[in-house]
Design a protein around this motif. Structure first.
Motif, PDB file in Angstrom:
ATOM      1  N   VAL A 148       1.051  -1.050  -0.565  1.00  0.00           N
ATOM      2  CA  VAL A 148       0.079  -0.044  -0.065  1.00  0.00           C
ATOM      3  C   VAL A 148       0.896   1.508   0.357  1.00  0.00           C
ATOM      4  CG1 VAL A 148      -1.747   1.631   1.540  1.00  0.00           C
ATOM      5  CG2 VAL A 148      -1.622  -0.771   1.518  1.00  0.00           C
ATOM      6  N   TRP A 149       0.763   2.270  -0.772  1.00  0.00           N
ATOM      7  CA  TRP A 149       1.429   3.238  -1.051  1.00  0.00           C
ATOM      8  C   TRP A 149      -0.337   4.355  -0.536  1.00  0.00           C
ATOM      9  CZ3 TRP A 149       1.647  -0.186  -4.594  1.00  0.00           C
ATOM     10  CH2 TRP A 149       2.927  -0.365  -4.141  1.00  0.00           C
ATOM     11  N   PRO A 150       0.588   5.221   0.754  1.00  0.00           N
ATOM     12  CA  PRO A 150      -0.545   5.939   1.046  1.00  0.00           C
ATOM     13  C   PRO A 150      -1.013   7.252   0.021  1.00  0.00           C
ATOM     14  CG  PRO A 150       1.312   5.062   2.799  1.00  0.00           C
ATOM     15  CD  PRO A 150       1.545   5.151   1.609  1.00  0.00           C
ATOM     16  N   SER A 151      -0.128   7.111  -0.666  1.00  0.00           N
ATOM     17  CA  SER A 151      -1.082   8.631  -1.613  1.00  0.00           C
ATOM     18  C   SER A 151       0.160   8.389  -2.984  1.00  0.00           C
ATOM     19  CB  SER A 151      -0.117   9.614  -1.472  1.00  0.00           C
ATOM     20  OG  SER A 151      -0.317  11.218  -1.475  1.00  0.00           O
TER      21      SER A 151
ATOM     22  N   PRO B 223       5.576   3.123   1.796  1.00  0.00           N
ATOM     23  CA  PRO B 223       4.850   2.269   1.324  1.00  0.00           C
ATOM     24  C   PRO B 223       4.768   1.589   2.596  1.00  0.00           C
ATOM     25  CG  PRO B 223       6.773   1.259  -0.486  1.00  0.00           C
ATOM     26  CD  PRO B 223       6.388   3.054   0.347  1.00  0.00           C
ATOM     27  N   PHE B 224       3.919   0.509   2.773  1.00  0.00           N
ATOM     28  CA  PHE B 224       3.687  -0.916   3.819  1.00  0.00           C
ATOM     29  C   PHE B 224       3.197  -2.106   3.785  1.00  0.00           C
ATOM     30  CE2 PHE B 224       0.105   2.530   4.220  1.00  0.00           C
ATOM     31  CZ  PHE B 224      -1.009   1.303   4.751  1.00  0.00           C
ATOM     32  N   PHE B 225       3.094  -2.977   3.930  1.00  0.00           N
ATOM     33  CA  PHE B 225       2.759  -4.045   4.018  1.00  0.00           C
ATOM     34  C   PHE B 225       1.324  -3.958   5.488  1.00  0.00           C
ATOM     35  CE2 PHE B 225       6.663  -4.011   1.164  1.00  0.00           C
ATOM     36  CZ  PHE B 225       5.759  -4.702   0.439  1.00  0.00           C
ATOM     37  N   PRO B 226       0.149  -4.057   4.936  1.00  0.00           N
ATOM     38  CA  PRO B 226      -0.928  -4.715   5.852  1.00  0.00           C
ATOM     39  C   PRO B 226      -0.855  -6.462   6.384  1.00  0.00           C
ATOM     40  CG  PRO B 226      -2.199  -3.891   4.523  1.00  0.00           C
ATOM     41  CD  PRO B 226      -0.675  -3.918   4.130  1.00  0.00           C
TER      42      PRO B 226
END
Length: 256
Positions: free
Chosen positions: A159-162, A171-174
């Protein structure tokens, strides 16, 4: 005592003020004013947890990557009837978040909620299944015909917040993608890939479609809030010449 009672109490009673009662009354008034002020502030500055609310229009770009191969965009929700789901896609790689009921607002607006409202699409912390396709679970081998054929894959959601920095650079990985809270302008890639494989952003076409949708929603919102200008009219000068009066002819006289 009877005489004191008849006169409304003694000096001690008449001199004693109900301080506690007055104090309680003041506290109630102050508490009421504070609650009114807080309620007004919340209406003007809604907290992030209460958004998106009913009537909001948020958009995210979404892509699926299976073993190194970007999949075609999900078709538009087949269950878009007179009352379409509040979390849906129109088939261009964009999630539309437009809640219509309480189960879709605030913290309920998640990737898992979107998946649950799309028929035959499945997503868990360890598996993904696209409509009409085979399910892929952690440890399954990538199918033949894909860039990672034969390698064991695992589910990862990036996921890229914006779409703009600094969000695009962080980016992050939930851990549980179904609980991912959707936010306006996010980029999301659901991937089943070997461990350590790179996961790309959604295609440029999906990002472009998201930006166009956001711009259209912003324009629609501004057009409904701006007052309609009242046309001004300039009086047209009359072209009819002013009327003139012809003096009546002088009376004729006859000589005697």
């Amino acid at each position: 005592m009877a005489r004191a009672a008849a006169t409304g109490g003694g000096r001690t009673y008449r001199g004693h003020r109900p301080v506690r009662w007055y104090s309680a009354l003041v506290l109630i008034v102050l508490l009421g004013v504070a609650l009114i002020a807080y309620s007004r502030y919340e209406r003007q500055h809604p907290s992030a947890g209460s958004q998106p609310a009913i009537g909001a229009h948020w958009f995210q770009a979404l892509a699926f990557d299976i073993c190194g191969s970007t999949q075609p965009n999900l078709p538009a929700n087949p269950n878009q009837t007179a009352a379409p789901p509040g979390l849906r896609t129109t088939g261009d790689g964009v999630i539309v978040v437009s809640p219509t009921k309480s189960s879709e607002v605030g913290p309920n607006a998640t990737l898992g909620k979107f998946v649950s409202e799309y028929p035959k699409l499945s997503l868990t912390p360890t598996s993904v299944r696209l409509p009409g396709k085979t399910s892929h679970r952690n440890g399954d081998a990538c199918p033949s015909g894909t860039p990672d054929a034969g390698k064991k894959g695992e589910l990862r959601v990036k996921v890229w917040p914006s779409f703009t920095p600094p969000g695009s650079n962080n980016p992050f990985f939930p851990s549980d993608p179904t609980t991912l809270k959707l936010a306006d302008g996010q980029l999301i890639t659901v991937a089943f890939v070997p461990s350590g494989a790179s996961i790309p952003k959604p295609p440029a076409a999906a990002v472009s479609a998201m930006l166009q949708a956001r711009a259209a929603a912003a324009q629609s919102s501004s057009s409904t809030t701006l007052p309609t200008p009242v046309p001004t009219t300039t009086p047209t000068p009359s072209t009819t010449p002013p009327s003139t009066t012809t003096p009546s002819s002088a009376p004729t006289t006859t000589k005697p």
